[in-house]
Design a protein around this motif. Structure first.
Motif: not given
Ligand SMILES: [Zn+2]
Length: 277
Positions: A176-178, A248-251, A266-271
Protein backbone atom coordinates in the motif's frame (compact mmCIF):
# COMPACT_ATOMS: atom_id res chain seq x y z
CA UNK A 1 3.69 -15.74 10.60
CA UNK A 2 5.54 -16.49 7.36
CA UNK A 3 3.95 -14.98 4.26
CA UNK A 4 3.87 -16.24 0.67
CA UNK A 5 7.53 -15.34 -0.10
CA UNK A 6 8.82 -17.20 2.97
CA UNK A 7 6.78 -20.31 2.16
CA UNK A 8 7.99 -20.23 -1.45
CA UNK A 9 11.60 -20.05 -0.30
CA UNK A 10 10.97 -23.02 2.01
CA UNK A 11 9.50 -24.89 -0.99
CA UNK A 12 12.64 -24.09 -3.00
CA UNK A 13 14.86 -25.45 -0.25
CA UNK A 14 12.83 -28.63 0.17
CA UNK A 15 12.65 -29.01 -3.61
CA UNK A 16 16.44 -28.86 -3.91
CA UNK A 17 16.71 -31.85 -1.59
CA UNK A 18 13.78 -33.87 -2.95
CA UNK A 19 12.92 -33.19 -6.61
CA UNK A 20 14.04 -36.01 -8.91
CA UNK A 21 14.78 -38.23 -5.92
CA UNK A 22 13.10 -41.45 -4.86
CA UNK A 23 11.83 -41.58 -1.28
CA UNK A 24 13.85 -44.55 -0.03
CA UNK A 25 12.71 -44.48 3.55
CA UNK A 26 10.47 -42.41 5.76
CA UNK A 27 8.22 -42.05 8.74
CA UNK A 28 4.65 -40.76 8.71
CA UNK A 29 3.25 -40.97 12.21
CA UNK A 30 0.18 -38.92 11.37
CA UNK A 31 -3.32 -40.35 10.76
CA UNK A 32 -3.92 -38.63 7.41
CA UNK A 33 -0.68 -40.13 6.04
CA UNK A 34 -1.71 -43.74 6.73
CA UNK A 35 -1.40 -44.59 3.01
CA UNK A 36 2.10 -43.12 2.68
CA UNK A 37 3.74 -46.57 2.52
CA UNK A 38 2.06 -47.19 -0.83
CA UNK A 39 1.71 -43.61 -2.14
CA UNK A 40 5.05 -42.06 -1.10
CA UNK A 41 7.56 -44.80 -0.27
CA UNK A 42 9.49 -45.90 -3.37
CA UNK A 43 8.09 -43.06 -5.48
CA UNK A 44 9.92 -40.13 -7.05
CA UNK A 45 9.26 -36.54 -6.03
CA UNK A 46 8.14 -34.69 -9.16
CA UNK A 47 7.84 -31.17 -7.76
CA UNK A 48 7.66 -29.11 -4.60
CA UNK A 49 5.82 -25.83 -4.74
CA UNK A 50 3.69 -23.52 -2.65
CA UNK A 51 0.35 -21.88 -3.16
CA UNK A 52 -0.33 -19.00 -0.81
CA UNK A 53 0.80 -20.47 2.51
CA UNK A 54 0.28 -24.15 1.59
CA UNK A 55 3.06 -26.56 0.57
CA UNK A 56 2.45 -29.07 -2.22
CA UNK A 57 4.75 -32.06 -2.74
CA UNK A 58 3.87 -34.13 -5.82
CA UNK A 59 4.90 -37.77 -6.18
CA UNK A 60 5.18 -40.12 -9.16
CA UNK A 61 2.36 -42.20 -7.63
CA UNK A 62 -0.01 -39.49 -8.88
CA UNK A 63 -0.58 -38.18 -5.37
CA UNK A 64 0.18 -34.82 -3.74
CA UNK A 65 0.86 -34.14 -0.10
CA UNK A 66 -0.85 -30.89 0.88
CA UNK A 67 0.23 -29.27 4.13
CA UNK A 68 -0.37 -25.95 5.81
CA UNK A 69 1.85 -24.96 8.72
CA UNK A 70 -0.49 -22.39 10.25
CA UNK A 71 1.31 -20.86 13.23
CA UNK A 72 3.24 -23.83 14.53
CA UNK A 73 4.33 -26.18 11.72
CA UNK A 74 7.96 -26.32 10.68
CA UNK A 75 10.03 -27.90 7.91
CA UNK A 76 13.66 -28.97 8.29
CA UNK A 77 16.20 -30.21 5.73
CA UNK A 78 19.27 -32.15 6.87
CA UNK A 79 21.74 -34.66 5.56
CA UNK A 80 20.23 -38.04 6.29
CA UNK A 81 23.12 -38.83 8.63
CA UNK A 82 22.24 -35.88 10.90
CA UNK A 83 20.15 -36.52 13.97
CA UNK A 84 17.89 -33.47 14.33
CA UNK A 85 16.97 -33.33 18.00
CA UNK A 86 13.64 -31.64 18.41
CA UNK A 87 10.96 -31.54 21.04
CA UNK A 88 8.40 -31.03 18.31
CA UNK A 89 6.15 -33.86 17.12
CA UNK A 90 7.30 -35.44 13.90
CA UNK A 91 4.56 -35.59 11.26
CA UNK A 92 6.50 -36.83 8.24
CA UNK A 93 10.09 -37.67 7.29
CA UNK A 94 11.12 -38.11 3.64
CA UNK A 95 14.49 -39.83 3.28
CA UNK A 96 16.38 -39.89 -0.03
CA UNK A 97 19.87 -41.23 -0.79
CA UNK A 98 21.30 -38.03 0.72
CA UNK A 99 18.79 -35.95 2.62
CA UNK A 100 16.10 -36.13 5.25
CA UNK A 101 13.27 -33.62 4.94
CA UNK A 102 10.96 -33.48 7.92
CA UNK A 103 7.70 -31.80 8.76
CA UNK A 104 7.06 -31.06 12.42
CA UNK A 105 4.02 -30.07 14.46
CA UNK A 106 1.70 -29.22 11.54
CA UNK A 107 -1.80 -30.67 11.77
CA UNK A 108 -3.28 -29.68 8.43
CA UNK A 109 -1.86 -32.45 6.22
CA UNK A 110 -3.61 -34.51 3.57
CA UNK A 111 -2.71 -36.83 0.70
CA UNK A 112 -4.86 -36.33 -2.36
CA UNK A 113 -4.75 -37.35 -6.04
CA UNK A 114 -2.76 -34.67 -7.90
CA UNK A 115 -5.55 -33.92 -10.45
CA UNK A 116 -7.87 -33.15 -7.51
CA UNK A 117 -5.53 -30.62 -5.85
CA UNK A 118 -7.56 -27.60 -6.89
CA UNK A 119 -10.64 -29.06 -5.24
CA UNK A 120 -9.01 -28.96 -1.81
CA UNK A 121 -11.18 -26.64 0.33
CA UNK A 122 -8.31 -24.22 1.10
CA UNK A 123 -6.89 -24.10 -2.43
CA UNK A 124 -10.32 -23.87 -4.05
CA UNK A 125 -11.04 -20.60 -2.23
CA UNK A 126 -7.76 -18.85 -2.99
CA UNK A 127 -7.55 -15.72 -5.10
CA UNK A 128 -4.82 -15.37 -7.76
CA UNK A 129 -1.44 -16.42 -6.35
CA UNK A 130 0.75 -13.32 -6.55
CA UNK A 131 3.96 -15.37 -6.85
CA UNK A 132 2.60 -17.53 -9.68
CA UNK A 133 4.71 -16.66 -12.72
CA UNK A 134 1.69 -17.09 -14.96
CA UNK A 135 -0.14 -14.30 -13.09
CA UNK A 136 0.85 -10.89 -14.51
CA UNK A 137 0.36 -7.36 -13.18
CA UNK A 138 -2.36 -6.97 -15.83
CA UNK A 139 -4.19 -9.97 -14.36
CA UNK A 140 -3.92 -8.41 -10.91
CA UNK A 141 -5.25 -5.11 -12.26
CA UNK A 142 -8.24 -6.85 -13.80
CA UNK A 143 -8.78 -8.62 -10.48
CA UNK A 144 -8.61 -5.34 -8.51
CA UNK A 145 -11.35 -3.93 -10.73
CA UNK A 146 -13.52 -7.04 -10.55
CA UNK A 147 -16.88 -7.44 -8.84
CA UNK A 148 -16.55 -8.65 -5.28
CA UNK A 149 -13.14 -6.99 -5.00
CA UNK A 150 -13.46 -3.38 -6.12
CA UNK A 151 -15.59 -2.27 -3.18
CA UNK A 152 -13.31 -3.67 -0.47
CA UNK A 153 -10.76 -1.61 1.45
CA UNK A 154 -7.08 -1.92 0.61
CA UNK A 155 -6.40 -3.01 4.19
CA UNK A 156 -8.80 -5.93 3.72
CA UNK A 157 -7.77 -6.92 0.20
CA UNK A 158 -4.05 -7.05 0.95
CA UNK A 159 -4.49 -9.68 3.68
CA UNK A 160 -7.39 -11.83 2.53
CA UNK A 161 -6.13 -15.03 0.85
CA UNK A 162 -9.38 -15.31 -1.10
CA UNK A 163 -8.64 -11.93 -2.70
CA UNK A 164 -4.89 -12.18 -3.35
CA UNK A 165 -3.15 -15.38 -2.27
CA UNK A 166 0.25 -15.24 -0.61
CA UNK A 167 0.10 -11.76 0.90
CA UNK A 168 0.34 -11.15 4.65
CA UNK A 169 0.83 -8.46 7.23
CA UNK A 170 4.19 -6.96 6.30
CA UNK A 171 3.44 -7.17 2.58
CA UNK A 172 0.12 -5.39 3.15
CA UNK A 173 1.76 -2.29 4.64
CA UNK A 174 4.60 -2.32 2.14
CA UNK A 175 2.46 -2.75 -0.99
CA UNK A 176 0.00 0.00 0.00
CA UNK A 177 2.87 2.39 0.75
CA UNK A 178 4.74 1.62 -2.46
CA UNK A 179 1.51 2.17 -4.42
CA UNK A 180 0.56 5.35 -2.52
CA UNK A 181 -2.80 3.85 -1.56
CA UNK A 182 -4.51 4.73 1.73
CA UNK A 183 -5.54 1.58 3.63
CA UNK A 184 -9.19 2.67 3.75
CA UNK A 185 -9.39 3.34 0.02
CA UNK A 186 -11.11 0.81 -2.21
CA UNK A 187 -10.24 0.13 -5.85
CA UNK A 188 -13.52 1.83 -6.85
CA UNK A 189 -12.30 5.09 -5.20
CA UNK A 190 -9.16 5.26 -7.33
CA UNK A 191 -8.23 6.43 -10.84
CA UNK A 192 -6.76 4.09 -13.44
CA UNK A 193 -3.21 5.32 -12.96
CA UNK A 194 -3.29 4.57 -9.21
CA UNK A 195 -4.92 1.19 -9.79
CA UNK A 196 -2.23 0.28 -12.30
CA UNK A 197 0.48 1.30 -9.86
CA UNK A 198 -1.21 -0.71 -7.10
CA UNK A 199 -1.38 -3.85 -9.30
CA UNK A 200 2.29 -3.44 -10.27
CA UNK A 201 3.29 -3.06 -6.62
CA UNK A 202 1.34 -6.18 -5.54
CA UNK A 203 3.54 -8.13 -7.92
CA UNK A 204 6.87 -6.30 -7.60
CA UNK A 205 6.99 -5.92 -3.80
CA UNK A 206 6.06 -9.60 -3.29
CA UNK A 207 8.58 -10.84 -5.86
CA UNK A 208 11.29 -8.67 -4.32
CA UNK A 209 10.46 -10.09 -0.84
CA UNK A 210 10.76 -13.59 -2.30
CA UNK A 211 14.07 -12.90 -4.04
CA UNK A 212 15.65 -10.93 -1.20
CA UNK A 213 14.65 -12.74 2.00
CA UNK A 214 11.77 -10.47 2.95
CA UNK A 215 13.47 -7.16 2.12
CA UNK A 216 10.82 -4.93 0.54
CA UNK A 217 12.84 -1.75 0.02
CA UNK A 218 15.56 -0.96 -2.47
CA UNK A 219 18.68 -2.83 -1.35
CA UNK A 220 20.69 0.43 -1.10
CA UNK A 221 18.01 1.93 1.13
CA UNK A 222 18.12 -1.18 3.33
CA UNK A 223 21.90 -0.93 3.51
CA UNK A 224 21.78 2.74 4.55
CA UNK A 225 19.19 2.02 7.28
CA UNK A 226 21.28 -0.91 8.51
CA UNK A 227 24.34 1.32 8.69
CA UNK A 228 22.37 3.72 10.88
CA UNK A 229 22.08 0.85 13.35
CA UNK A 230 18.45 -0.08 12.76
CA UNK A 231 17.36 -3.64 13.71
CA UNK A 232 16.45 -6.06 10.90
CA UNK A 233 12.70 -5.82 11.44
CA UNK A 234 13.00 -2.13 10.55
CA UNK A 235 15.70 -1.84 7.92
CA UNK A 236 14.12 -4.33 5.63
CA UNK A 237 10.90 -2.31 5.17
CA UNK A 238 9.76 1.14 4.03
CA UNK A 239 6.96 1.58 6.60
CA UNK A 240 6.19 -1.71 8.37
CA UNK A 241 7.61 -1.61 11.91
CA UNK A 242 8.83 1.94 11.20
CA UNK A 243 5.93 3.66 12.99
CA UNK A 244 6.73 6.93 14.79
CA UNK A 245 9.78 7.38 12.55
CA UNK A 246 10.20 9.61 9.50
CA UNK A 247 8.98 8.11 6.23
CA UNK A 248 11.96 7.18 4.05
CA UNK A 249 10.23 8.73 1.02
CA UNK A 250 8.88 12.06 2.33
CA UNK A 251 10.15 12.50 5.89
CA UNK A 252 6.66 12.71 7.41
CA UNK A 253 5.85 10.53 10.41
CA UNK A 254 4.82 6.91 9.77
CA UNK A 255 1.64 6.05 11.68
CA UNK A 256 0.26 2.77 13.00
CA UNK A 257 -3.31 1.63 12.54
CA UNK A 258 -4.96 -1.63 13.55
CA UNK A 259 -7.41 -3.59 11.46
CA UNK A 260 -8.95 -6.62 13.15
CA UNK A 261 -6.18 -6.42 15.75
CA UNK A 262 -3.41 -6.60 13.14
CA UNK A 263 -1.02 -3.72 12.77
CA UNK A 264 -0.75 -1.69 9.61
CA UNK A 265 1.88 1.04 9.24
CA UNK A 266 1.44 3.78 6.66
CA UNK A 267 2.49 7.31 5.73
CA UNK A 268 -0.41 9.81 5.59
CA UNK A 269 1.51 12.02 3.14
CA UNK A 270 2.55 9.30 0.66
CA UNK A 271 -0.83 7.58 1.05
CA UNK A 272 -3.52 10.31 1.16
CA UNK A 273 -7.12 9.14 1.44
CA UNK A 274 -8.94 9.58 -1.86
CA UNK A 275 -12.27 8.19 -0.80
CA UNK A 276 -14.91 10.85 -1.16
CA UNK A 277 -12.41 13.31 -2.69
ZN1 LIG B 1 5.85 9.37 3.13
Amino acid sequence: MPEGPEIRRAADKIGKALVGKVIEDGEWPFPSLAQADSLILGHEVLSVTSRAKAMLIRFSSGYTMYSHNQLYGRWTVHLKTTDPRSRRSLRAAFITDKHAVRLWSATDIVLLPTPEENGHPFLARLGPDVLDEAITSDDLLTHLKSKGIHRKKGATLMLDQRSFAGLGNYLRSEILHAAGVHPDDRPCDLDDETLERWANCIKSVTVQAYEHSGVTVDLDVAKASKERGEPRRMWRHAVFCRNDRPCLTCGDLVLRLRYGGRRLDYCPTCQPARRGS
